[in-house]
Design a protein around this motif. Structure first.
Motif, PDB file in Angstrom:
ATOM      1  N   ASP A   1       0.987  -1.412   0.220  1.00 59.44           N
ATOM      2  CA  ASP A   1       0.320  -0.191  -0.314  1.00 59.44           C
ATOM      3  C   ASP A   1       0.957   1.179   0.016  1.00 59.44           C
ATOM      4  N   ASP A   2       0.299   2.082   0.015  1.00 61.56           N
ATOM      5  CA  ASP A   2       1.036   4.250  -0.594  1.00 61.56           C
ATOM      6  C   ASP A   2       1.541   3.945   0.894  1.00 61.56           C
ATOM      7  N   GLY A   3       1.269   3.331   2.139  1.00 54.28           N
ATOM      8  CA  GLY A   3       1.817   3.815   3.889  1.00 54.28           C
ATOM      9  C   GLY A   3       2.928   3.162   3.958  1.00 54.28           C
ATOM     10  N   ALA A   4       2.753   1.826   3.190  1.00 48.80           N
ATOM     11  CA  ALA A   4       3.861   1.351   2.551  1.00 48.80           C
ATOM     12  C   ALA A   4       5.086   1.414   2.316  1.00 48.80           C
ATOM     13  N   TRP A   5       4.835   1.646   1.216  1.00 44.04           N
ATOM     14  CA  TRP A   5       5.639   2.412   0.417  1.00 44.04           C
ATOM     15  C   TRP A   5       6.648   3.605   0.489  1.00 44.04           C
ATOM     16  N   CYS A   6       5.519   4.416   0.977  1.00 45.34           N
ATOM     17  CA  CYS A   6       6.250   5.777   1.822  1.00 45.34           C
ATOM     18  C   CYS A   6       7.713   5.709   2.755  1.00 45.34           C
ATOM     19  N   THR A   7       6.947   4.544   3.411  1.00 48.51           N
ATOM     20  CA  THR A   7       8.270   3.594   4.803  1.00 48.51           C
ATOM     21  C   THR A   7       9.810   3.221   3.631  1.00 48.51           C
ATOM     22  N   PHE A   8       9.327   2.771   2.814  1.00 49.26           N
ATOM     23  CA  PHE A   8      10.512   1.757   2.397  1.00 49.26           C
ATOM     24  C   PHE A   8      11.284   2.934   1.486  1.00 49.26           C
ATOM     25  N   GLU A   9      10.301   3.518   0.914  1.00 44.95           N
ATOM     26  CA  GLU A   9      10.673   5.184   0.252  1.00 44.95           C
ATOM     27  C   GLU A   9      12.383   5.891   1.184  1.00 44.95           C
ATOM     28  N   ARG A  10      11.315   6.240   1.972  1.00 42.38           N
ATOM     29  CA  ARG A  10      12.122   6.676   2.814  1.00 42.38           C
ATOM     30  C   ARG A  10      13.277   6.103   3.414  1.00 42.38           C
ATOM     31  N   LYS A  11      13.047   5.067   3.769  1.00 44.67           N
ATOM     32  CA  LYS A  11      14.550   4.063   5.185  1.00 44.67           C
ATOM     33  C   LYS A  11      15.137   4.128   3.679  1.00 44.67           C
ATOM     34  N   TYR A  12      14.802   3.413   2.556  1.00 46.48           N
ATOM     35  CA  TYR A  12      16.484   3.217   1.439  1.00 46.48           C
ATOM     36  C   TYR A  12      16.595   4.197   1.132  1.00 46.48           C
ATOM     37  N   ARG A  13      15.929   5.354   0.892  1.00 45.96           N
ATOM     38  CA  ARG A  13      16.979   6.583   0.578  1.00 45.96           C
ATOM     39  C   ARG A  13      17.648   7.317   1.935  1.00 45.96           C
ATOM     40  N   ALA A  14      17.242   7.129   3.327  1.00 44.86           N
ATOM     41  CA  ALA A  14      18.270   7.272   4.381  1.00 44.86           C
ATOM     42  C   ALA A  14      19.442   5.982   4.425  1.00 44.86           C
ATOM     43  N   ALA A  15      19.391   5.220   4.228  1.00 46.43           N
ATOM     44  CA  ALA A  15      20.239   4.023   3.702  1.00 46.43           C
ATOM     45  C   ALA A  15      21.443   4.257   2.811  1.00 46.43           C
ATOM     46  N   MET A  16      21.126   5.231   1.764  1.00 45.47           N
ATOM     47  CA  MET A  16      21.825   5.459   0.363  1.00 45.47           C
ATOM     48  C   MET A  16      22.450   6.750   0.844  1.00 45.47           C
ATOM     49  N   LYS A  17      22.360   7.500   1.799  1.00 42.17           N
ATOM     50  CA  LYS A  17      22.505   8.114   2.340  1.00 42.17           C
ATOM     51  C   LYS A  17      24.204   8.236   3.003  1.00 42.17           C
ATOM     52  N   HIS A  18      24.364   6.810   3.706  1.00 40.98           N
ATOM     53  CA  HIS A  18      25.588   6.538   4.013  1.00 40.98           C
ATOM     54  C   HIS A  18      26.424   6.218   2.902  1.00 40.98           C
ATOM     55  N   PRO A  19      28.185   6.749   3.482  1.00 41.54           N
ATOM     56  CA  PRO A  19      28.955   6.851   2.813  1.00 41.54           C
ATOM     57  C   PRO A  19      29.524   5.834   1.555  1.00 41.54           C
ATOM     58  N   THR A  20      29.458   5.118   1.885  1.00 40.12           N
ATOM     59  CA  THR A  20      29.483   3.542   0.844  1.00 40.12           C
ATOM     60  C   THR A  20      28.752   3.673  -0.081  1.00 40.12           C
ATOM     61  N   PRO A  21      27.242   3.873   0.213  1.00 42.00           N
ATOM     62  CA  PRO A  21      26.080   3.500  -1.307  1.00 42.00           C
ATOM     63  C   PRO A  21      26.809   5.378  -1.578  1.00 42.00           C
ATOM     64  N   SER A  22      26.653   5.972  -1.061  1.00 41.75           N
ATOM     65  CA  SER A  22      26.118   7.662  -1.298  1.00 41.75           C
ATOM     66  C   SER A  22      27.476   7.624  -2.786  1.00 41.75           C
ATOM     67  N   ARG A  23      29.137   7.205  -2.335  1.00 43.24           N
ATOM     68  CA  ARG A  23      30.386   7.384  -3.596  1.00 43.24           C
ATOM     69  C   ARG A  23      29.725   6.336  -4.277  1.00 43.24           C
ATOM     70  N   ARG A  24      28.800   5.344  -4.145  1.00 38.45           N
ATOM     71  CA  ARG A  24      28.741   4.931  -5.388  1.00 38.45           C
ATOM     72  C   ARG A  24      27.471   5.213  -6.495  1.00 38.45           C
ATOM     73  N   LEU A  25      26.774   5.442  -6.013  1.00 42.88           N
ATOM     74  CA  LEU A  25      26.144   7.326  -6.291  1.00 42.88           C
ATOM     75  C   LEU A  25      26.635   8.344  -7.848  1.00 42.88           C
TER      76      LEU A  25
END
Length: 66
Positions: free
Chosen positions: A1-25
């Motif tokens: 559902d949309d609520g679950a998707w918003c939660t997933f997206e927020r967590k995914y974006r937060a994880a991708m802000k960490h140094p290693t994923p951010s450098r890979r981006l």
């Protein structure tokens, strides 16, 4: 559902802000300006798939998207 998707997206974006994923981006964004890249997955609906978030993150990091 949309609520679950918003939660997933927020967590995914937060994880991708960490140094290693951010450098890979950053690396993928830089590579995209010199060569073609492809990201694949088997989700049927891109609107509720991590690849839509990944695409947005890559654009935010300066990637060229065809």
């Amino acid at each position: 559902d949309d609520g679950a998707w918003c939660t997933f997206e927020r967590k995914y974006r937060a994880a991708m802000k960490h140094p290693t994923p951010s450098r890979r981006l950053d690396l993928l964004a830089a590579l995209s300006r010199q060569t073609s890249l492809a990201v694949g997955c088997y989700c049927a609906d891109e609107a509720h798939c991590h690849r839509s978030v990944l695409r947005a993150l890559l654009v935010e990091h300066g990637a060229e998207i065809a």
